[in-house]
Motif scaffolding. Structure first.
Motif, mmCIF file in Angstrom:
data_model
loop_
_atom_site.group_PDB
_atom_site.id
_atom_site.type_symbol
_atom_site.label_atom_id
_atom_site.label_comp_id
_atom_site.label_asym_id
_atom_site.label_seq_id
_atom_site.Cartn_x
_atom_site.Cartn_y
_atom_site.Cartn_z
ATOM 1 N N CYS A 76 30.626 5.954 -80.839
ATOM 2 C CA CYS A 76 31.787 6.765 -81.224
ATOM 3 C C CYS A 76 31.407 7.822 -82.253
ATOM 4 O O CYS A 76 31.808 8.985 -82.148
ATOM 5 C CB CYS A 76 32.908 5.883 -81.761
ATOM 6 N N VAL A 109 32.618 6.639 -73.984
ATOM 7 C CA VAL A 109 33.418 7.308 -75.006
ATOM 8 C C VAL A 109 33.605 8.760 -74.577
ATOM 9 O O VAL A 109 32.635 9.449 -74.268
ATOM 10 C CB VAL A 109 32.730 7.248 -76.394
ATOM 11 N N ASP A 123 37.697 5.127 -76.383
ATOM 12 C CA ASP A 123 36.514 4.271 -76.388
ATOM 13 C C ASP A 123 36.815 3.067 -75.501
ATOM 14 O O ASP A 123 37.833 2.401 -75.697
ATOM 15 C CB ASP A 123 36.221 3.838 -77.830
#
Length: 151
Positions: A76, A109, A123
């Motif tokens: 992320c 992601v 995500d």
């Protein structure tokens, strides 16, 4: 359920004036997790004000300790810097991976852009090895585009 069948449901959620942003985001998480068998954790992270970090938003799945993720850290955090999709077929092969659960095998992601700025991301963790395809990417880009219209 196919991605094409899910698109109108996503549109209905984001266009419902009775939904707050967080309610709509949670409903999208629930919709995806319930209808795509290999989506085992579905959540949103958003830029945390002016800080170079992401803050966890609505999600479904196992609880996570990763409520704040610095830019550049984990998948992320890397997407927050690169502004590009990141598909990880095997999380064990990633050096810069933050493990949320020992059952997670793969992650995808996709960034969310508002007026050209990366404001967050969706995500998704999977307990299945290498499940994500180009179709997943295109569908999740669609979801992120619809979400950006609410932000």
């Amino acid at each position: 359920m196919t991605f094409e069948a899910l698109k109108p449901q996503v549109e209905t959620i984001v266009s419902n004036p009775n939904n707050t942003v967080d309610t709509a985001l949670l409903k999208i998480c629930e919709l995806l997790e319930a209808n795509i068998t290999y989506y085992n954790w579905v959540g949103f992270y958003f830029k945390n004000g002016d800080k170079n970090e992401l803050k966890l938003g609505p999600y479904v799945g196992e609880p996570t300790d990763h409520t704040i993720i610095p830019f550049g850290k984990g998948i992320c955090g890397q997407v927050a810097v690169s502004n590009e999709n990141f598909v990880v077929p095997d999380v064990a092969a990633q050096d810069n991976y933050i493990a949320c659960s020992i059952t997670v095998k793969a992650e995808i992601v996709i960034p969310i852009f508002v007026n050209g700025e990366n404001m967050g991301q969706i995500d998704i963790d999977s307990n299945t090895a290498d499940p994500f395809t180009t179709e997943d990417e295109r569908f999740l880009e669609f979801v992120c585009e619809k979400v950006s219209g609410m932000l």
